[in-house]
Motif scaffolding. Structure first.
Motif, PDB file in Angstrom:
ATOM      1  N   ILE A 179       1.597  -1.277  -6.745  1.00 43.94           N
ATOM      2  CA  ILE A 179       2.178  -2.271  -5.829  1.00 43.94           C
ATOM      3  C   ILE A 179       1.097  -2.933  -5.008  1.00 43.94           C
ATOM      4  CG2 ILE A 179       3.598  -2.514  -3.731  1.00 43.94           C
ATOM      5  CD1 ILE A 179       5.513  -0.496  -4.954  1.00 43.94           C
ATOM      6  N   THR A 180       0.140  -2.153  -4.564  1.00 43.79           N
ATOM      7  CA  THR A 180      -0.936  -2.695  -3.727  1.00 43.79           C
ATOM      8  C   THR A 180      -1.695  -3.773  -4.462  1.00 43.79           C
ATOM      9  OG1 THR A 180      -1.134  -0.591  -2.558  1.00 43.79           O
ATOM     10  CG2 THR A 180      -2.984  -2.121  -2.395  1.00 43.79           C
ATOM     11  N   SER A 181      -1.994  -3.543  -5.730  1.00 44.85           N
ATOM     12  CA  SER A 181      -2.751  -4.533  -6.489  1.00 44.85           C
ATOM     13  C   SER A 181      -1.977  -5.834  -6.696  1.00 44.85           C
ATOM     14  CB  SER A 181      -3.153  -3.934  -7.848  1.00 44.85           C
ATOM     15  OG  SER A 181      -1.999  -3.621  -8.606  1.00 44.85           O
ATOM     16  N   LEU A 182      -0.616  -5.732  -6.715  1.00 43.68           N
ATOM     17  CA  LEU A 182       0.197  -6.938  -6.888  1.00 43.68           C
ATOM     18  C   LEU A 182       0.470  -7.665  -5.570  1.00 43.68           C
ATOM     19  CD1 LEU A 182       2.863  -5.676  -9.483  1.00 43.68           C
ATOM     20  CD2 LEU A 182       0.970  -7.242  -9.893  1.00 43.68           C
ATOM     21  N   THR A 183       0.635  -6.917  -4.476  1.00 46.11           N
ATOM     22  CA  THR A 183       1.027  -7.550  -3.200  1.00 46.11           C
ATOM     23  C   THR A 183      -0.143  -8.143  -2.448  1.00 46.11           C
ATOM     24  OG1 THR A 183       0.876  -5.374  -2.114  1.00 46.11           O
ATOM     25  CG2 THR A 183       3.069  -6.115  -2.896  1.00 46.11           C
ATOM     26  N   GLU A 184      -1.354  -7.660  -2.696  1.00 46.10           N
ATOM     27  CA  GLU A 184      -2.504  -8.213  -1.964  1.00 46.10           C
ATOM     28  C   GLU A 184      -2.668  -9.711  -2.226  1.00 46.10           C
ATOM     29  OE1 GLU A 184      -5.935  -5.923  -2.831  1.00 46.10           O
ATOM     30  OE2 GLU A 184      -5.427  -4.341  -1.391  1.00 46.10           O
ATOM     31  N   PRO A 185      -2.646 -10.185  -3.493  1.00 44.17           N
ATOM     32  CA  PRO A 185      -2.712 -11.648  -3.708  1.00 44.17           C
ATOM     33  C   PRO A 185      -1.499 -12.380  -3.108  1.00 44.17           C
ATOM     34  CG  PRO A 185      -3.208 -10.465  -5.730  1.00 44.17           C
ATOM     35  CD  PRO A 185      -2.693  -9.438  -4.767  1.00 44.17           C
ATOM     36  N   PHE A 186      -0.332 -11.707  -3.192  1.00 47.22           N
ATOM     37  CA  PHE A 186       0.869 -12.321  -2.632  1.00 47.22           C
ATOM     38  C   PHE A 186       0.725 -12.543  -1.122  1.00 47.22           C
ATOM     39  CE2 PHE A 186       5.031 -11.812  -0.618  1.00 47.22           C
ATOM     40  CZ  PHE A 186       5.782 -12.779  -1.278  1.00 47.22           C
ATOM     41  N   LEU A 187       0.237 -11.529  -0.393  1.00 48.32           N
ATOM     42  CA  LEU A 187       0.075 -11.651   1.062  1.00 48.32           C
ATOM     43  C   LEU A 187      -1.007 -12.647   1.421  1.00 48.32           C
ATOM     44  CD1 LEU A 187       0.366  -7.867   2.093  1.00 48.32           C
ATOM     45  CD2 LEU A 187       2.097  -9.670   2.346  1.00 48.32           C
ATOM     46  N   GLN A 188      -2.054 -12.722   0.585  1.00 44.19           N
ATOM     47  CA  GLN A 188      -3.133 -13.677   0.856  1.00 44.19           C
ATOM     48  C   GLN A 188      -2.645 -15.127   0.667  1.00 44.19           C
ATOM     49  OE1 GLN A 188      -6.382 -12.548  -1.676  1.00 44.19           O
ATOM     50  NE2 GLN A 188      -6.855 -10.673  -0.505  1.00 44.19           N
ATOM     51  N   ASN A 189      -1.735 -15.352  -0.269  1.00 45.50           N
ATOM     52  CA  ASN A 189      -1.253 -16.708  -0.552  1.00 45.50           C
ATOM     53  C   ASN A 189      -0.131 -17.151   0.387  1.00 45.50           C
ATOM     54  OD1 ASN A 189      -3.044 -17.042  -2.704  1.00 45.50           O
ATOM     55  ND2 ASN A 189      -1.611 -16.078  -4.152  1.00 45.50           N
ATOM     56  N   HIS A 190       0.449 -16.248   1.133  1.00 45.56           N
ATOM     57  CA  HIS A 190       1.554 -16.591   2.022  1.00 45.56           C
ATOM     58  C   HIS A 190       1.247 -16.048   3.420  1.00 45.56           C
ATOM     59  CE1 HIS A 190       3.315 -16.757  -2.027  1.00 45.56           C
ATOM     60  NE2 HIS A 190       4.079 -17.739  -1.523  1.00 45.56           N
ATOM     61  N   ASP A 191       0.749 -16.936   4.253  1.00 45.35           N
ATOM     62  CA  ASP A 191       0.333 -16.535   5.602  1.00 45.35           C
ATOM     63  C   ASP A 191       1.495 -16.047   6.457  1.00 45.35           C
ATOM     64  OD1 ASP A 191      -2.233 -17.200   4.975  1.00 45.35           O
ATOM     65  OD2 ASP A 191      -2.088 -19.248   5.785  1.00 45.35           O
ATOM     66  N   LEU A 192       2.697 -16.547   6.170  1.00 49.25           N
ATOM     67  CA  LEU A 192       3.838 -16.151   6.992  1.00 49.25           C
ATOM     68  C   LEU A 192       4.179 -14.670   6.827  1.00 49.25           C
ATOM     69  CD1 LEU A 192       6.362 -19.127   6.619  1.00 49.25           C
ATOM     70  CD2 LEU A 192       4.954 -18.548   8.591  1.00 49.25           C
ATOM     71  N   VAL A 193       3.856 -14.118   5.658  1.00 41.90           N
ATOM     72  CA  VAL A 193       4.239 -12.735   5.363  1.00 41.90           C
ATOM     73  C   VAL A 193       3.119 -11.808   5.816  1.00 41.90           C
ATOM     74  CG1 VAL A 193       4.975 -11.112   3.589  1.00 41.90           C
ATOM     75  CG2 VAL A 193       5.558 -13.542   3.393  1.00 41.90           C
ATOM     76  N   SER A 194       3.491 -10.865   6.670  1.00 42.09           N
ATOM     77  CA  SER A 194       2.494  -9.898   7.148  1.00 42.09           C
ATOM     78  C   SER A 194       2.529  -8.596   6.345  1.00 42.09           C
ATOM     79  CB  SER A 194       2.719  -9.588   8.632  1.00 42.09           C
ATOM     80  OG  SER A 194       3.999  -8.974   8.826  1.00 42.09           O
ATOM     81  N   ASN A 195       3.687  -8.294   5.728  1.00 44.06           N
ATOM     82  CA  ASN A 195       3.790  -7.078   4.932  1.00 44.06           C
ATOM     83  C   ASN A 195       5.079  -7.135   4.125  1.00 44.06           C
ATOM     84  OD1 ASN A 195       3.147  -4.592   3.885  1.00 44.06           O
ATOM     85  ND2 ASN A 195       2.966  -3.556   5.866  1.00 44.06           N
ATOM     86  N   VAL A 196       5.174  -6.250   3.118  1.00 41.99           N
ATOM     87  CA  VAL A 196       6.387  -6.104   2.316  1.00 41.99           C
ATOM     88  C   VAL A 196       6.766  -4.638   2.267  1.00 41.99           C
ATOM     89  CG1 VAL A 196       5.939  -8.144   0.919  1.00 41.99           C
ATOM     90  CG2 VAL A 196       5.071  -5.920   0.155  1.00 41.99           C
ATOM     91  N   LEU A 197       8.058  -4.398   2.140  1.00 36.61           N
ATOM     92  CA  LEU A 197       8.557  -3.032   2.060  1.00 36.61           C
ATOM     93  C   LEU A 197       9.582  -2.954   0.932  1.00 36.61           C
ATOM     94  CD1 LEU A 197       9.305  -2.209   5.811  1.00 36.61           C
ATOM     95  CD2 LEU A 197       7.275  -1.541   4.527  1.00 36.61           C
ATOM     96  N   ILE A 198       9.598  -1.785   0.251  1.00 36.17           N
ATOM     97  CA  ILE A 198      10.652  -1.484  -0.719  1.00 36.17           C
ATOM     98  C   ILE A 198      11.231  -0.141  -0.295  1.00 36.17           C
ATOM     99  CG2 ILE A 198      11.273  -1.100  -3.125  1.00 36.17           C
ATOM    100  CD1 ILE A 198       8.798  -2.673  -3.902  1.00 36.17           C
ATOM    101  N   CYS A 199      12.550  -0.084  -0.082  1.00 34.96           N
ATOM    102  CA  CYS A 199      13.141   1.148   0.430  1.00 34.96           C
ATOM    103  C   CYS A 199      14.490   1.370  -0.211  1.00 34.96           C
ATOM    104  CB  CYS A 199      13.267   1.130   1.935  1.00 34.96           C
ATOM    105  SG  CYS A 199      14.281  -0.232   2.545  1.00 34.96           S
ATOM    106  N   GLY A 200      14.928   2.612  -0.125  1.00 37.60           N
ATOM    107  CA  GLY A 200      16.245   2.986  -0.611  1.00 37.60           C
ATOM    108  C   GLY A 200      17.062   3.574   0.509  1.00 37.60           C
ATOM    109  N   GLU A 201      18.277   3.956   0.171  1.00 40.17           N
ATOM    110  CA  GLU A 201      19.173   4.479   1.200  1.00 40.17           C
ATOM    111  C   GLU A 201      18.676   5.780   1.804  1.00 40.17           C
ATOM    112  OE1 GLU A 201      23.703   3.436   0.632  1.00 40.17           O
ATOM    113  OE2 GLU A 201      22.855   4.124  -1.277  1.00 40.17           O
ATOM    114  N   ASP A 202      17.792   6.492   1.082  1.00 41.75           N
ATOM    115  CA  ASP A 202      17.238   7.724   1.639  1.00 41.75           C
ATOM    116  C   ASP A 202      16.111   7.450   2.620  1.00 41.75           C
ATOM    117  OD1 ASP A 202      15.402   6.731  -0.043  1.00 41.75           O
ATOM    118  OD2 ASP A 202      15.171   8.524  -1.268  1.00 41.75           O
ATOM    119  N   LYS A 203      15.865   6.138   2.878  1.00 42.05           N
ATOM    120  CA  LYS A 203      14.882   5.669   3.857  1.00 42.05           C
ATOM    121  C   LYS A 203      13.449   5.994   3.459  1.00 42.05           C
ATOM    122  CE  LYS A 203      18.271   6.139   7.527  1.00 42.05           C
ATOM    123  NZ  LYS A 203      18.633   6.773   8.796  1.00 42.05           N
TER     124      LYS A 203
END
Length: 598
Positions: free
Chosen positions: A102-126
């Motif tokens: 995930i880290t290798s995929l989200t780093e370019p994503f965060l660099q290309n979108h200044d509005l996004v500071s981070n991403v999270l993926i979660c389930g009901e078990d938190k």
């Protein structure tokens, strides 16, 4: 108020009128100008606000749509489908492997979108997957106090503080995601019967606020992002409690397209402009306070007040000068009329100008000259008439007195009393010489006293009255002139009305008539004729004396004297009465030392 104004001098009426007109005009101009500039300023501010929210709405719509497209591309790449499928199917192995991929995929994503500071993926078990942390289960409830699992579609949540990532305030965008590995498809909804998964984009609130700050102008109170229910997304309630009030939230939720309106919040009125964003029914809201617009017009108001006072002061001074100029000739006319009333208008006032008031003054001078000429003619005619009337009244002789005197003389002659008859003829001749003295209106006091003395001698000779007579004259007054035949009618009045009906010899004291001529001071003579007869009905005597014609010939003498006194002395002659029956009954006459008709 109108009566008070009407009683003012013309000068002050003009002054007050001009000042009032100027005052009203200045107030009207100031109010209209202020209203015009305020409305123009408000219109310009609202146009700027509309332009700002339109640009912000369009820009955010583009960015959020672009971000949504990028998110779709990100989530279809492994390991996201497998991770989401594991969450849906309760398979919790391989978290470390997912983290690195995930880290290798989200780093370019965060660099290309200044509005996004981070991403999270979660389930009901938190259990949370993030490029920044393997798990934040203990912090999850603080970061998401609301039930994010209840939203069946993509939802934008209000800002909150993300202290676990040291990223400040963030705005979460929650994507409900489900993955079907069989069909290799990604669905943005929850699978029935499976565990729910959420993909969360944490939007940097500071970036949103900085963007709105750049789009704001100096009249902007606040510009913010709201959800479809009007709830602010990038503001906290502690900073801006006004925007969480029901009135504003209701207005925002009611409008679905570009709109502008006002909402009153206590004493403050807020101008709202709204532009929808084509992502999750978001809305950009621009707020301007009315007080900010009014504050900008304070300088304009101060300028108007300064100009108003300057113009008002100038108008007062000009009004004073103009009222003085317009009423100058009116003052002159007023003084002329005042002098005419006081009979002191001797030197003519010339009017060199040709305005209406000057022409009026010229006509007034001409009219005064004409009136004066007519008055002189009237006075001359009145003088002639008065002389004739006085002469006629003063030369009237009581025929009974003359007949009785002549018969008495005749009786004395028949009885051989020649000396007595001769003395009576001499007294009668001297008496008639004064009475019938044609052409003279005034005689000396001494002559007038001699005339009444002769009358009393004749009366005592041909009657058995035996009236005691006494004349007391101040020696300094004997040469002064008085109206002719003044005292004789008064003495006759005493005999006729004071002693008539009294039985000779039975009176308490002998009947007597006393005449006194003294000075009354202030250039006046006091003549008092008194008797000790039956008394005077003062009220009746005063009324008959001043009547237009006497009630009977019995009162002709007193009426005759009054009319002649008024003709000779005018209002300067005063007649009064006092009465103590059988002691002293007096007729008192006060006249000036120098009669006007002498």
């Amino acid at each position: 108020m109108i009566k008070w104004f009407s009683n003012l001098k013309v000068r002050y009426q003009l002054l007050i009128g001009m000042i009032f007109i100027t005052f009203a005009a200045l107030i009207l101009i100031s109010q209209l100008s202020y209203t015009y500039f305020y409305r123009r300023n408000t219109s310009e501010v609202l146009k700027k606000a509309e332009s700002s929210v339109h640009m912000a709405g369009a820009s955010l719509s583009s960015q959020f749509n672009s971000l949504s497209t990028a998110t779709n591309h990100l989530l279809v790449n492994e390991p996201f489908p497998q991770m989401i499928s594991d969450i849906n199917n309760r398979n919790f192995t391989g978290y470390a492997k997912y983290f690195s991929e995930i880290t290798s995929l989200t780093e370019p994503f965060l660099q290309n979108h200044d509005l996004v500071s981070n991403v999270l993926i979660c389930g009901e078990d938190k259990i949370v997957f993030s490029p920044s942390s393997l798990g934040i289960s203990n912090y999850f409830d603080k970061l998401f106090p609301e039930d994010i699992w209840s939203y069946p579609q993509i939802n934008v949540l209000p800002t909150r503080h993300s202290s676990s990532f040291r990223q400040g305030d963030v705005i979460p965008i929650a994507y409900p995601v489900s993955s079907n590995l069989t069909t290799s498809s990604l669905i943005y909804r929850d699978q029935p019967g499976g565990r729910k998964a959420r993909f969360l984009l944490l939007i940097d609130t500071a970036q949103i606020r900085a963007y709105f700050e750049r789009m704001s102008n100096r009249y902007t109170y606040c510009m913010y992002l709201a959800d479809e229910n009007g709830n602010p997304l990038d503001l906290s309630k502690d900073q801006y409690p006004d925007f969480f009030l029901p009135e504003i939230k209701t207005w925002i939720s009611r409008e679905e397209s570009t709109a502008a309106g006002t909402v009153r919040q206590g004493p403050e009125e807020l101008f709202l402009t709204m532009e929808p964003v084509s992502f999750c029914n978001l809305k950009v809201v621009h707020v301007t306070r009315k007080s900010a617009l009014l504050g900008d017009t304070k300088e304009l108001r101060s300028f108007f007040i300064l100009v108003w006072f300057a113009c008002f002061l100038a108008s007062v001074l000009l009004s004073l000068a103009l009222s003085n100029l317009l009423t100058r000739n009116l003052k002159t006319l007023s003084k002329i009329i005042e002098k005419i009333n006081d009979s002191t208008y001797q030197k003519r006032t010339e009017f060199p100008h040709t305005d209406e008031i000057s022409l009026l003054g010229i006509q007034l001078n001409r009219m005064y000259d004409t009136i004066q000429l007519q008055l002189e003619q009237i006075k001359e005619e009145e003088r002639k008439k008065a002389r004739a009337e006085i002469q006629m009244m003063s030369e009237q002789i009581n025929p009974h007195f003359l007949y009785n005197t002549l018969e008495c003389i005749h009786f004395q002659v028949l009885n051989g009393h020649g000396q007595t008859a001769g003395e009576m003829l001499e007294s009668l001749g001297r008496y008639l010489r004064t009475t019938l003295n044609v052409g003279k209106t005034f005689v000396s006091v001494e002559k007038e006293v001699e005339h009444v003395t002769l009358y009393m001698e004749i009366m005592n000779r041909h009657s058995a009255s035996g009236i005691q007579f006494k004349a007391d004259v101040d020696p300094s007054l004997k040469d002064l002139l008085v109206m002719k035949v003044l005292l004789q009618p008064l003495a006759e009045n005493c005999i006729k009305h004071g002693f008539s009906g009294m039985v000779t010899g039975f009176e308490p004291v002998p009947p007597q008539i006393i005449i006194s001529v003294t000075s009354a001071g202030n250039g006046r003579i006091r003549i008092q004729v008194s008797d000790n007869g039956k008394g005077i009905d003062i009220k009746k005597a005063s009324a008959l004396m001043r009547a237009e014609s006497p009630e009977s010939k019995n009162h002709f003498g007193l009426h005759n004297i009054y009319k002649r006194l008024q003709t000779c002395y005018g209002g300067q002659a005063i007649i009064s009465f006092t009465s103590i029956p059988y002691l002293e009954n007096s007729i008192i006459i006060e006249i000036p030392v120098n009669p006007t008709g002498s």
